[in-house]
Design a protein around this motif. Structure first.
Motif, PDB file in Angstrom:
ATOM      1  N   PRO A 266      97.791  43.384  32.812  1.00 37.84           N
ATOM      2  CA  PRO A 266      96.499  42.242  32.603  1.00 37.84           C
ATOM      3  C   PRO A 266      95.625  42.783  31.275  1.00 37.84           C
ATOM      4  O   PRO A 266      95.368  43.931  31.380  1.00 37.84           O
ATOM      5  N   SER A 267      95.063  41.622  31.062  1.00 38.82           N
ATOM      6  CA  SER A 267      93.791  42.091  29.810  1.00 38.82           C
ATOM      7  C   SER A 267      92.617  42.713  30.683  1.00 38.82           C
ATOM      8  O   SER A 267      92.599  42.261  32.072  1.00 38.82           O
ATOM      9  N   SER A 268      91.605  42.950  29.828  1.00 40.33           N
ATOM     10  CA  SER A 268      90.726  43.449  30.534  1.00 40.33           C
ATOM     11  C   SER A 268      89.539  42.246  31.150  1.00 40.33           C
ATOM     12  O   SER A 268      89.699  41.268  30.733  1.00 40.33           O
ATOM     13  N   GLU A 269      88.811  42.716  31.821  1.00 36.50           N
ATOM     14  CA  GLU A 269      87.952  41.603  32.643  1.00 36.50           C
ATOM     15  C   GLU A 269      86.937  41.091  31.692  1.00 36.50           C
ATOM     16  O   GLU A 269      86.878  39.798  31.494  1.00 36.50           O
ATOM     17  N   GLU A 270      86.563  41.797  30.510  1.00 36.23           N
ATOM     18  CA  GLU A 270      85.934  41.484  29.591  1.00 36.23           C
ATOM     19  C   GLU A 270      86.271  40.430  28.872  1.00 36.23           C
ATOM     20  O   GLU A 270      85.921  39.455  28.458  1.00 36.23           O
ATOM     21  N   ASP A 271      87.722  40.713  28.378  1.00 33.76           N
ATOM     22  CA  ASP A 271      88.656  39.918  27.285  1.00 33.76           C
ATOM     23  C   ASP A 271      88.991  38.472  28.232  1.00 33.76           C
ATOM     24  O   ASP A 271      88.772  37.479  27.562  1.00 33.76           O
ATOM     25  N   ILE A 272      89.225  38.436  29.443  1.00 41.49           N
ATOM     26  CA  ILE A 272      89.534  37.355  30.339  1.00 41.49           C
ATOM     27  C   ILE A 272      88.303  36.488  30.396  1.00 41.49           C
ATOM     28  O   ILE A 272      88.390  35.295  30.135  1.00 41.49           O
ATOM     29  N   LYS A 273      87.082  37.265  30.467  1.00 42.69           N
ATOM     30  CA  LYS A 273      85.909  36.461  30.858  1.00 42.69           C
ATOM     31  C   LYS A 273      85.576  35.754  29.263  1.00 42.69           C
ATOM     32  O   LYS A 273      85.033  34.561  29.415  1.00 42.69           O
ATOM     33  N   ALA A 274      85.557  36.594  28.389  1.00 47.40           N
ATOM     34  CA  ALA A 274      85.115  35.934  26.933  1.00 47.40           C
ATOM     35  C   ALA A 274      85.959  34.730  26.500  1.00 47.40           C
ATOM     36  O   ALA A 274      85.660  33.775  25.839  1.00 47.40           O
ATOM     37  N   ALA A 275      87.323  34.921  26.755  1.00 50.60           N
ATOM     38  CA  ALA A 275      88.594  33.821  26.549  1.00 50.60           C
ATOM     39  C   ALA A 275      88.258  32.508  27.433  1.00 50.60           C
ATOM     40  O   ALA A 275      87.992  31.370  26.963  1.00 50.60           O
ATOM     41  N   LEU A 276      88.288  32.861  28.634  1.00 47.78           N
ATOM     42  CA  LEU A 276      88.051  31.689  29.557  1.00 47.78           C
ATOM     43  C   LEU A 276      86.948  30.844  29.590  1.00 47.78           C
ATOM     44  O   LEU A 276      86.771  29.768  29.998  1.00 47.78           O
ATOM     45  N   SER A 277      85.709  31.697  29.653  1.00 48.39           N
ATOM     46  CA  SER A 277      84.443  31.049  29.349  1.00 48.39           C
ATOM     47  C   SER A 277      83.920  30.680  28.009  1.00 48.39           C
ATOM     48  O   SER A 277      82.884  29.739  27.731  1.00 48.39           O
ATOM     49  N   GLY A 278      84.854  30.649  26.752  1.00 48.97           N
ATOM     50  CA  GLY A 278      84.561  30.272  25.581  1.00 48.97           C
ATOM     51  C   GLY A 278      84.614  28.747  25.522  1.00 48.97           C
ATOM     52  O   GLY A 278      85.558  28.017  26.177  1.00 48.97           O
ATOM     53  N   GLY A 279      83.587  28.091  25.055  1.00 51.77           N
ATOM     54  CA  GLY A 279      83.403  26.737  25.016  1.00 51.77           C
ATOM     55  C   GLY A 279      82.788  26.059  26.354  1.00 51.77           C
ATOM     56  O   GLY A 279      82.555  24.720  26.442  1.00 51.77           O
ATOM     57  N   VAL A 280      82.677  26.728  27.383  1.00 53.46           N
ATOM     58  CA  VAL A 280      82.075  26.367  28.658  1.00 53.46           C
ATOM     59  C   VAL A 280      80.611  27.041  28.600  1.00 53.46           C
ATOM     60  O   VAL A 280      80.462  28.158  28.683  1.00 53.46           O
TER      61      VAL A 280
ATOM     62  N   MET B   8      78.497  27.175  31.166  1.00 58.15           N
ATOM     63  CA  MET B   8      78.077  28.246  32.289  1.00 58.15           C
ATOM     64  C   MET B   8      76.787  28.671  32.174  1.00 58.15           C
ATOM     65  O   MET B   8      76.485  29.991  32.628  1.00 58.15           O
ATOM     66  N   GLY B   9      76.016  27.692  32.114  1.00 63.68           N
ATOM     67  CA  GLY B   9      74.253  27.824  32.205  1.00 63.68           C
ATOM     68  C   GLY B   9      73.639  28.747  31.050  1.00 63.68           C
ATOM     69  O   GLY B   9      72.339  28.884  31.032  1.00 63.68           O
ATOM     70  N   ARG B  10      74.788  28.970  29.970  1.00 59.23           N
ATOM     71  CA  ARG B  10      73.909  29.631  28.585  1.00 59.23           C
ATOM     72  C   ARG B  10      73.390  28.664  27.842  1.00 59.23           C
ATOM     73  O   ARG B  10      72.614  29.092  26.945  1.00 59.23           O
ATOM     74  N   TRP B  11      73.870  27.283  27.791  1.00 60.01           N
ATOM     75  CA  TRP B  11      72.997  26.330  26.899  1.00 60.01           C
ATOM     76  C   TRP B  11      73.821  25.021  27.371  1.00 60.01           C
ATOM     77  O   TRP B  11      74.466  24.908  28.480  1.00 60.01           O
ATOM     78  N   LYS B  12      72.856  23.985  27.030  1.00 53.05           N
ATOM     79  CA  LYS B  12      73.074  22.585  27.570  1.00 53.05           C
ATOM     80  C   LYS B  12      74.062  22.175  26.470  1.00 53.05           C
ATOM     81  O   LYS B  12      74.100  22.032  25.566  1.00 53.05           O
ATOM     82  N   GLU B  13      75.314  21.634  27.183  1.00 52.82           N
ATOM     83  CA  GLU B  13      76.284  20.972  26.358  1.00 52.82           C
ATOM     84  C   GLU B  13      76.196  19.489  25.954  1.00 52.82           C
ATOM     85  O   GLU B  13      76.011  18.603  26.849  1.00 52.82           O
ATOM     86  N   GLY B  14      76.236  19.076  24.750  1.00 56.20           N
ATOM     87  CA  GLY B  14      76.023  17.731  24.263  1.00 56.20           C
ATOM     88  C   GLY B  14      74.833  17.100  24.514  1.00 56.20           C
ATOM     89  O   GLY B  14      73.946  17.705  25.085  1.00 56.20           O
ATOM     90  N   MET B  15      74.949  15.763  24.452  1.00 55.78           N
ATOM     91  CA  MET B  15      73.510  14.953  24.812  1.00 55.78           C
ATOM     92  C   MET B  15      73.672  14.237  26.053  1.00 55.78           C
ATOM     93  O   MET B  15      72.926  13.627  26.335  1.00 55.78           O
ATOM     94  N   LEU B  16      74.739  14.340  26.819  1.00 56.54           N
ATOM     95  CA  LEU B  16      74.551  14.105  28.134  1.00 56.54           C
ATOM     96  C   LEU B  16      73.379  14.421  28.922  1.00 56.54           C
ATOM     97  O   LEU B  16      72.832  15.409  28.796  1.00 56.54           O
ATOM     98  N   PHE B  17      73.048  13.805  30.194  1.00 51.92           N
ATOM     99  CA  PHE B  17      71.742  14.080  30.766  1.00 51.92           C
ATOM    100  C   PHE B  17      72.259  14.742  32.322  1.00 51.92           C
ATOM    101  O   PHE B  17      73.371  14.609  32.610  1.00 51.92           O
TER     102      PHE B  17
END
Length: 478
Positions: free
Chosen positions: A19-33, A35-44
């Motif tokens: 298995p990949s490291s936890e850091e790599d898995i998190k970086a890949a699977l959370s990419g583009g999501v 997850m509270g780090r920013w507001k995606e798009g212009m939806l409300f």
């Protein structure tokens, strides 16, 4: 010689790897999501699909159950002018407690109810905003064929405003409809009728702004006047489970709308775009007639946006408007002049809104072109299917001569085939069938809505019990 190509597919399981490291898995699977780090798009906030939706893009009739605390709104007719993709105005509201309400029932809209898998005998409360025919033209069909299709045990109730004088009120319209349907009603009385022909009218005083039209089972519906060239036009607000839906019907922008629709979760109004000259060439209406009609009867796009900006709904929608490429961008531009919040067209036909206290989501319904009617839906709390005895027979309403001219069936059925004909109703009294005596297919199809209501009622009670338990735990912690 033909060349034979043979493809060999390796269907063996993948080889197990480190298995990949936890850091790599998190970086890949959370990419583009976000997850509270920013507001995606212009939806409300809160405008997002619910996890139980079968598709976030489309609604397919019969594939989703309404959740216990959910409201679903379907636009069954969306235009003042009938055309294949847009029937006359009708808005269908379904609640998680099993109740449903029809707001306006314009000509042609029944076809979309059928396409959406709604049994006509399910529709028992129709709220008419005003008596222009594009808002009630399908009422005769719903009444007659809703009764024929199992609407035997509860009469249809029509709610609507009074007129300035009695001859212009909802009661008079229904009395006139009864006269118009005299032959039809008598002819259909050879079928089970029960209470189905006992149509009821709840006519309220159109001047009684904020008056309660309906209050039952936790649902409250109020009304107010609309300026639509003639007295007797109303808007409605439905309130249930801490949420509200407004349908204004037709009319000029009004301070009364601001007063009674304020804070609605879903605010729906009609809209007419400011393109009189262009629409004249496209729709064949002289510009002066379009201008005069809007300025005396309707809500301009700019006004619709202004109203929404004052009312501040969680979702703003417009309907009773032509859905055309040349109009759609203009519609958005006019609304956005004032309203910057969540907005969606309530057109064309089949647009569906799902709403809870936390989320609201709008999709396009995929309605079939050639649907069949859904089975009648019955409440089986009594453990029986009750079929009333028809009130009359052919012998009572038809002279014998014309029946005597009917061709002998043996002349047209093929040799060796002759069905058992039902030329008379098969029983001499009401037919009462215990649930256990019904064929499984009938029991399953005719009791689907009843079972869903029971299921949601149990879930609502369970949720209420959990809420009370949590409150007790919180009080103990204090």
């Amino acid at each position: 010689m033909a060349l034979l190509l043979v493809f060999i597919v390796d269907v063996r399981a993948q080889e197990v790897q480190e298995p990949s490291s936890e850091e790599d898995i998190k970086a890949a699977l959370s990419g583009g999501v976000p997850m509270g780090r920013w507001k995606e798009g212009m939806l409300f906030e809160g405008v997002s699909p619910m996890p139980w939706l079968k598709s976030s893009a489309n609604w397919f009739p019969g594939t989703e159950e309404i959740q216990p605390e959910e409201i679903r709104v379907t636009f069954m007719g969306t235009s003042p002018s009938i055309r294949p993709g847009q029937m006359n105005t009708s808005i269908y509201v379904e609640l998680g407690n099993g109740d449903n309400f029809v707001f306006d029932i314009g000509e042609g809209s029944v076809a979309n109810y059928v396409a959406a898998g709604v049994a006509l005998n399910q529709l028992k409360h129709v709220f008419i905003t005003h008596l222009h025919v594009d808002h009630f033209g399908a009422l005769p069909y719903l009444w007659m064929f809703g009764t024929w299709a199992g609407g035997w045990h509860q009469p249809l109730t029509v709610h609507g405003p009074s007129g300035r004088t009695p001859e212009y009120g909802t009661k008079t319209m229904v009395e006139g409809m009864k006269m118009m349907l005299g032959w039809h009603r008598d002819a259909f009385s050879v079928f089970p009728v029960g209470k189905g022909h006992d149509i009821q009218v709840n006519e309220f005083d159109f001047r009684n702004n904020g008056g309660v039209v309906y209050e039952e089972n936790g649902v409250k519906i109020i009304h107010w006047q609309r300026s639509h060239a003639k007295d007797g036009a109303s808007g409605y607000k439905l309130m249930w489970n801490g949420m509200s839906v407004v349908w204004t019907g037709d009319g000029r922008p009004s301070e009364l709308d601001l007063k009674y629709a304020k804070g609605a979760d879903l605010y729906i109004t009609e809209l007419q775009q400011e393109l009189m000259e262009i629409s004249s060439g496209v729709q064949g209406v002289p510009p002066f007639l379009g201008r005069y009609t809007v300025d005396t009867h309707h809500t301009p796009g700019y006004a619709a946006g202004y109203l929404a900006n004052q009312i501040k709904p969680r979702m703003f929608m417009t309907t009773h408007m032509s859905f055309d490429p040349y109009l759609n961008e203009e519609t958005v531009a006019e609304v956005r002049n004032h309203w910057k919040g969540p907005y969606h067209f309530g057109a064309p036909d089949g647009i569906v809104v799902n709403m809870t206290k936390e989320k609201v989501w709008v999709r396009e319904g995929v309605l079939p072109d050639f649907p069949n009617n859904r089975s009648p839906q019955f409440n089986f709390d009594c453990g029986q299917l009750n079929v009333p005895l028809p009130p009359t027979s052919r012998e009572k309403i038809q002279e014998p001569f014309v029946r005597e001219q009917e061709i002998d069936p043996t002349k047209y059925y093929p040799e060796g085939y002759h069905p058992e004909l039902l030329t008379e109703w098969p029983v001499k009294s009401d037919l009462v069938v215990p649930l256990e005596g019904m064929p499984e297919t009938m029991k399953k199809s005719m009791g689907a809505q009843w079972r869903l209501k029971k299921k949601n009622e149990a879930l609502i009670k369970e949720n209420e019990a959990l809420k009370k338990e949590n409150m007790k735990l919180q009080e103990k912690k204090k």
